[in-house]
Write an enzyme that holds these catalytic residues in place. Structure first.
Site, mmCIF file in Angstrom:
data_model
loop_
_atom_site.group_PDB
_atom_site.id
_atom_site.type_symbol
_atom_site.label_atom_id
_atom_site.label_comp_id
_atom_site.label_asym_id
_atom_site.label_seq_id
_atom_site.Cartn_x
_atom_site.Cartn_y
_atom_site.Cartn_z
ATOM 1 N N ASP A 57 0.771 -1.241 0.000
ATOM 2 C CA ASP A 57 0.000 0.000 0.000
ATOM 3 C C ASP A 57 0.805 1.294 0.000
ATOM 4 O O ASP A 57 0.553 2.182 -0.799
ATOM 5 C CB ASP A 57 -0.948 0.007 1.196
ATOM 6 C CG ASP A 57 -2.029 -1.047 1.074
ATOM 7 O OD1 ASP A 57 -1.800 -2.045 0.381
ATOM 8 O OD2 ASP A 57 -3.090 -0.884 1.685
ATOM 9 N N LYS A 58 1.717 1.466 0.942
ATOM 10 C CA LYS A 58 2.440 2.741 1.034
ATOM 11 C C LYS A 58 3.827 2.655 0.421
ATOM 12 O O LYS A 58 4.504 3.672 0.279
ATOM 13 C CB LYS A 58 2.562 3.187 2.504
ATOM 14 C CG LYS A 58 1.234 3.278 3.229
ATOM 15 C CD LYS A 58 0.253 4.177 2.497
ATOM 16 C CE LYS A 58 -1.141 4.072 3.076
ATOM 17 N NZ LYS A 58 -1.759 2.751 2.955
ATOM 18 N N SER A 102 -9.587 1.618 3.338
ATOM 19 C CA SER A 102 -8.803 0.580 2.690
ATOM 20 C C SER A 102 -9.315 0.384 1.274
ATOM 21 O O SER A 102 -10.489 0.627 0.985
ATOM 22 C CB SER A 102 -8.946 -0.723 3.482
ATOM 23 O OG SER A 102 -8.561 -1.827 2.708
ATOM 24 N N GLU A 118 -7.182 4.140 8.074
ATOM 25 C CA GLU A 118 -8.159 3.501 7.203
ATOM 26 C C GLU A 118 -9.323 2.979 8.043
ATOM 27 O O GLU A 118 -9.131 2.506 9.160
ATOM 28 C CB GLU A 118 -7.519 2.345 6.434
ATOM 29 C CG GLU A 118 -6.544 2.806 5.385
ATOM 30 C CD GLU A 118 -5.990 1.682 4.537
ATOM 31 O OE1 GLU A 118 -5.408 1.992 3.484
ATOM 32 O OE2 GLU A 118 -6.134 0.503 4.925
#
Length: 616
Positions: free
Chosen positions: A123-124, A517, A491
């Site tokens: 994700d990041k 999310s 999230e």
């Protein structure tokens, strides 16, 4: 002609000390003068999307060295949002993006590397590396770890596909037996790779491909499939070619800012809207554009969202299709091909292979290509064997999914919906906008009006939802969870999942200055800007206030007159140094997170740091 950056540390008598240290890493006389290429890995045993990356850096490095470069590998941190979800760990997820970007800058500039291969996935990590790449503006290729195979299990005599979100929902549903919940949990995440739906990780890897910074197939080819190895081998060879083109031929087209141009950003966002990608991608594209010094804003995204249809629907918006199905249907270039035929793309862009968009589509769009090797690559499928090993299987679908009328990817004529999968809403408590993933919203609630139930933390909202205090028709408002107010912009996957488990998935709305999310679906509206901690009107909403949501007309309104809003704002300001802070929240915030919060901007700016506070 640009000079190799690495010459700063490898040439001249006064760099004898630096060369002595380089020699201690294995370099010899013949290496001084070759380009030094950073292999930016993100292996960790904490994250299934990264657990298989340990040896892949070496694979890339070997190809770099065989092609005439010197490879030097280092690692970044990587946070698993799913494991960090639902507790204080989620405060650290978004801030880790900035740490990753900074750590790449620190390592590459400290050692004067000439170029990079970024091995990302989740994700990041992909956004952080993307921000660093555009900040540094040296030759780069992205190659990600690839998607996880979809989970599969037999329920009610039917084989169904699963992912992480199914495990979360069933685990919280009191009507689901312990045996079934356990079965789903054990089946949901069967292999290494980024979670199998169109969640944030896969969305960002698809967008990196659309930006032109990774190779065709990178966004969708499974982590477990043997074909994915070729992407890593190619990346090692190609980065040396790009590096020499720039430093030895003064060819600036090899630089990431020239590949990921504004036109490319518009194409990437168009893809995102068409495939119903994660709302987090908006945050990350805005941040990356700022690093590239490109004027790309929420206004641009709003304009695109009004004209781009939804051509692909993937989990969590449907159980039928996961990333393995997107790949079988032609992957990113399958979607881009349909968008191009609809006249919705900028064609004057190139990728890291040096191909224009029309050239890339001619070779890699499965509906037009004559290349049998390409067709074979897109037939790469799942094996259904639990594993943490990359390239561990070579199963293939018997055929491609090129049915653009009823398949996973649709043509414009047969679009899932005329409106795209993401929308920007504006209103009197989201003056700078907010984001909703329309791909996951049921048609019956595209317009929704109800009373507010206000919570000043995700934890309080979860307690209320599971405690039966949220009922049909409510609009749940979770505030002070933005980049500054959280801090860290948590999230809200657990609140949305628990609404579903309580039978309220199509009966309630959830609004927050936090984020969601990529696994979230339902009427979930995030990124409300300005956030509560920055004086946003969301901080003035009270229990029982009526909120009206109108997605078709891109509107979200607190139904109060301006005088009442002004009176509440005056009362908030009267709290002095406690103004724009939660009244009753008990949350321990570390010094590291407080430092992040002190510079954080709202979501409409990508939640990047406020450069004006640093004199920049």
């Amino acid at each position: 002609m640009p000079k190799y950056r690495s010459a700063t540390t490898t040439h001249g008598r006064n760099m004898a000390g630096a060369r002595a240290l380089w020699r201690a890493t294995g370099m010899t006389d013949s290496d001084f003068g070759k380009p030094i290429i950073a292999v930016v890995n993100s292996f960790t045993q904490f994250v299934p999307g990264h657990v298989h990356l340990r040896d892949l850096g070496k694979l890339v490095a070997e190809q770099i060295e065989a092609s005439g470069g010197v490879a030097k590998e280092f690692n970044t941190i990587a946070v698993d949002d799913g494991i960090a979800m639902g507790h204080g760990g989620m405060l650290y997820s978004l801030p880790s993006r900035e740490l990753i970007a900074d750590s790449v800058e620190y390592m590459v500039n400290a050692h004067c590397a000439d170029a990079m291969v970024c091995i990302s996935n989740c994700d990041k990590i992909t956004p952080g590396m993307l921000m660093a790449s555009l900040r540094l503006n040296i030759p780069v290729i992205f190659v990600s770890g690839g998607p996880m195979e979809a989970g599969k299990t037999k329920l009610s005599d039917q084989i169904i596909k699963l992912d992480l979100v199914d495990a979360m929902i069933q685990g919280a549903d009191p009507k689901v037996s312990d045996d079934q919940s356990n079965q789903v949990e054990r089946s949901a995440c069967p292999t290494c790779g980024s979670c199998s739906g169109m969640f944030t990780a896969n969305s960002m890897n698809c967008l990196t491909e659309a930006l032109g910074l990774s190779q065709p197939g990178n966004g969708s080819l499974l982590a477990t499939h043997a074909d994915r190895k070729q992407l890593f081998l190619n990346a090692g060879k190609r980065i040396v070619e790009l590096t020499k083109r720039y430093y030895e031929q003064d060819d600036e087209s090899a630089l990431p800012r020239n590949i990921a141009s504004k036109a490319a950003f518009e194409n990437a966002m168009t893809l995102d809207i068409a495939m119903g990608g994660s709302t987090n991608t908006v945050l990350h594209l805005l941040a990356a554009a700022q690093e590239a010094e490109i004027d790309f804003t929420m206004s641009d995204i709003d304009k695109l969202s009004r004209k781009v249809p939804q051509l692909c629907k993937v989990a969590p918006s449907t159980q039928k299709y996961h990333m393995e199905d997107v790949h079988r249907a032609g992957g990113v270039l399958g979607i881009l091909g349909e968008l191009d035929r609809a006249g919705l793309l900028n064609r004057n862009v190139k990728n890291v292979l040096g191909l224009t968009l029309p050239q890339t589509l001619e070779q890699y769009d499965i509906t037009v290509t004559q290349d049998e090797a390409v067709k074979k690559m897109f037939r790469a499928g799942p094996a259904g064997i639990r594993t943490t090993q990359a390239f561990s299987q070579d199963c293939r679908w018997d055929s491609l999914d090129d049915d653009r009328a009823a398949g996973c990817i649709r043509s414009l004529e047969y679009a899932y919906s005329k409106d795209g999968g993401l929308a920007v809403l504006y209103g009197n408590f989201a003056e700078n906008g907010c984001i909703v993933k329309t791909a996951g919203v049921d048609d019956s609630i595209l317009k929704f009006t109800g009373p507010a139930k206000v919570y000043e933390s995700q934890d309080d909202a979860v307690e209320a939802i599971l405690g039966g205090k949220v009922v049909e028709g409510d609009v749940v408002v979770i505030r002070y969870e933005g980049p500054k107010g959280g801090p860290g912009m948590q999230e809200m996957l657990y609140p949305t999942s628990f609404l579903k488990s309580m039978g309220l998935g199509k009966a309630c709305a959830l609004i927050t200055d936090g984020r969601f999310s990529g696994g979230t679906s339902g009427l979930s509206i995030g990124h409300v800007s300005p956030e509560a901690a920055s004086g946003g009107t969301i901080a003035l909403i009270e229990d029982g206030d009526t909120i009206a949501i109108d997605i078709p007309n891109r509107s979200i309104q607190l139904q109060l007159n301006e005088a009442e809003i002004a009176a509440r704002r005056e009362a908030q300001e009267a709290r002095g140094d406690k103004a724009w802070t939660p009244k009753n929240r008990q949350r321990q915030v570390s010094f590291a997170l407080r430092a992040y919060a002190s510079l954080a901007t709202s979501a409409d700016k990508g939640a990047v740091r406020d450069k004006s506070k640093l004199g920049g």
